[in-house]
Design an enzyme around this catalytic site. Structure first.
Site, PDB file in Angstrom:
ATOM      1  N   HIS A  37       0.910  -1.085  -0.099  1.00  0.00           N
ATOM      2  CA  HIS A  37       0.068  -0.087  -0.103  1.00  0.00           C
ATOM      3  C   HIS A  37       1.068   1.149   0.003  1.00  0.00           C
ATOM      4  O   HIS A  37       0.477   2.342  -0.652  1.00  0.00           O
ATOM      5  CB  HIS A  37      -0.825   0.101   1.403  1.00  0.00           C
ATOM      6  CG  HIS A  37      -1.685  -1.025   1.300  1.00  0.00           C
ATOM      7  ND1 HIS A  37      -1.751  -2.015   2.448  1.00  0.00           N
ATOM      8  CD2 HIS A  37      -2.915  -1.474   0.529  1.00  0.00           C
ATOM      9  CE1 HIS A  37      -2.798  -3.060   2.500  1.00  0.00           C
ATOM     10  NE2 HIS A  37      -3.322  -2.559   1.147  1.00  0.00           N
ATOM     11  N   GLY A 150      -2.807  -1.404  -7.627  1.00  0.00           N
ATOM     12  CA  GLY A 150      -1.742  -2.464  -7.546  1.00  0.00           C
ATOM     13  C   GLY A 150      -1.935  -3.529  -8.515  1.00  0.00           C
ATOM     14  O   GLY A 150      -2.988  -4.039  -8.691  1.00  0.00           O
TER      15      GLY A 150
HETATM   16  P1  AMP Z   1      -6.529  -3.955  -0.445  1.00  0.00           P
HETATM   17  O1  AMP Z   1      -6.346  -3.009   0.795  1.00  0.00           O
HETATM   18  O2  AMP Z   1      -6.050  -5.394  -0.266  1.00  0.00           O
HETATM   19  O3  AMP Z   1      -7.906  -3.876  -1.018  1.00  0.00           O
HETATM   20  O4  AMP Z   1      -5.337  -3.340  -1.422  1.00  0.00           O
HETATM   21  C1  AMP Z   1      -5.463  -2.019  -1.778  1.00  0.00           C
HETATM   22  C2  AMP Z   1      -4.628  -1.564  -2.938  1.00  0.00           C
HETATM   23  O5  AMP Z   1      -3.264  -1.990  -2.682  1.00  0.00           O
HETATM   24  C3  AMP Z   1      -5.029  -2.479  -4.238  1.00  0.00           C
HETATM   25  O6  AMP Z   1      -4.835  -1.619  -5.182  1.00  0.00           O
HETATM   26  C4  AMP Z   1      -4.041  -3.731  -4.047  1.00  0.00           C
HETATM   27  O7  AMP Z   1      -3.824  -4.045  -5.497  1.00  0.00           O
HETATM   28  C5  AMP Z   1      -2.893  -2.876  -3.821  1.00  0.00           C
HETATM   29  N1  AMP Z   1      -1.952  -3.849  -3.159  1.00  0.00           N
HETATM   30  C6  AMP Z   1      -2.002  -4.850  -2.085  1.00  0.00           C
HETATM   31  N2  AMP Z   1      -1.084  -5.496  -2.052  1.00  0.00           N
HETATM   32  C7  AMP Z   1      -0.182  -5.238  -2.753  1.00  0.00           C
HETATM   33  C8  AMP Z   1       1.275  -5.563  -3.144  1.00  0.00           C
HETATM   34  N3  AMP Z   1       1.881  -6.512  -2.514  1.00  0.00           N
HETATM   35  N4  AMP Z   1       1.879  -4.798  -3.897  1.00  0.00           N
HETATM   36  C9  AMP Z   1       1.518  -3.763  -4.538  1.00  0.00           C
HETATM   37  N5  AMP Z   1       0.347  -3.171  -4.364  1.00  0.00           N
HETATM   38  C10 AMP Z   1      -0.593  -3.780  -3.489  1.00  0.00           C
END
Ligand code: AMP
Length: 284
Positions: A37, A150
């Site tokens: 994030h 991401g």
């Molecule tokens: P989430 O909180 O899991 O909904 O993720 C929020 C954003 O962070 C989304 O766009 C995910 O794709 C991105 N994200 C989560 N994990 C990673 C990671 N390891 N590397 C890059 N982006 C990430």
């Protein structure tokens, strides 16, 4: 950095920024923030005058009640991290602030041109509809110039791009640009995920086989066919005690449809490590 919980307050802040001609970058998250994030937020802070990060565990994208209940939450820790990176606003609403009870029960149905019928969409019916329900609302509330997602959630990124560029909603968000950001991994190779918090130390070590196998598959792709590599990856991960592949598919990066060539291809995997569902992908 200011923490905002009400839509109206957020809209007032956004209107004030717009009046001053400031550019706005949005990073939607579900909290329990990690370096993955943080990489999105750093990018948004450096590209824009104002960076808004939403922290909202969106109930309408969960089709498993237990997963929703167990999803890690720690706004205080998240806010500390975001303030350190230089975010301007954190938007952390309650579900009731975001949705009426009717919207919660029966979300509006979007059309994603079939992108939501494969892989994650097939396994988690309604998941992407819930994602787009909240993301489109966040776009409406924050009027961003750029929004950051991401590549770890590759299908989600493809569907959001479709919504902004090619669906019936295209054009509704001004000149919004969707920015895809690379997967951030632990040194060991494990893709960072909020769900990793639910893995024991032993499970975490076991889960390493996922990224290791995906990495090996690049070499395998130089000699074998798509079908052979799909089988080899699936078999190699399933051979590890404690891991169970839900799907591994090599698809075209744009259409997300099965492909028999490695050009413009991505391999997407979902694996159960004990009770925790992990996703990862590799671009060929
Ligand atoms: P989430 O909180 O899991 O909904 O993720 C929020 C954003 O962070 C989304 O766009 C995910 O794709 C991105 N994200 C989560 N994990 C990673 C990671 N390891 N590397 C890059 N982006 C990430």
């Amino acid at each position: 950095m200011q923490i905002i919980t009400k839509k109206e307050e957020l809209q007032l802040c956004v209107a004030a920024c717009k009046k001053e001609g400031k550019s706005i970058g949005l990073v939607p998250t579900m909290g329990a923030l990690h370096e993955g994030h943080a990489s999105l937020v750093r990018r948004a802070v450096s590209d824009n005058d104002v960076c808004i990060v939403s922290v909202f565990v969106n109930p309408t994208q969960f089709n498993n009640k237990e997963d929703l209940a167990l999803y890690p939450r720690d706004l205080e820790r998240d806010a500390k991290m975001l303030s350190g990176i230089g975010a301007t606003y954190v938007f952390a609403p309650t579900p009731e602030e975001m949705y009426t009870s009717e919207e919660m029960e029966k979300p509006f149905e979007f059309d994603f041109g079939g992108l939501d019928k494969v892989m994650e969409g097939k396994m988690r019916p309604g998941h992407f509809n819930g994602v787009v329900q909240v993301v489109s609302r966040l776009f409406y509330l924050t009027q961003p110039d750029k929004a950051y997602f991401g590549e770890k959630d590759f299908q989600q990124l493809a569907i959001i791009r479709f919504m902004v560029e090619r669906s019936a909603l295209a054009g509704s968000f001004g000149n919004l640009r969707i920015v895809g950001c690379p997967i951030v991994r632990e040194e060991s190779g494990l893709a960072l995920s909020s769900r990793n918090e639910r893995l024991s130390a032993e499970e975490k070590a076991t889960a390493l086989a996922i990224s290791r196998t995906l990495r090996d598959s690049v070499e395998w792709s130089e000699k074998g066919s798509v079908k052979e590599v799909e089988k080899r990856v699936t078999d190699a991960i399933n051979a590890v005690e404690g891991l169970e592949v839900e799907y591994y598919e090599i698809v075209d990066k744009t259409t997300l449809l099965p492909t028999d060539s490695f050009s413009n291809a991505i391999g997407c995997v979902t694996v159960y490590c004990g009770k925790v569902r992990l996703i990862d992908n590799i671009q060929y």
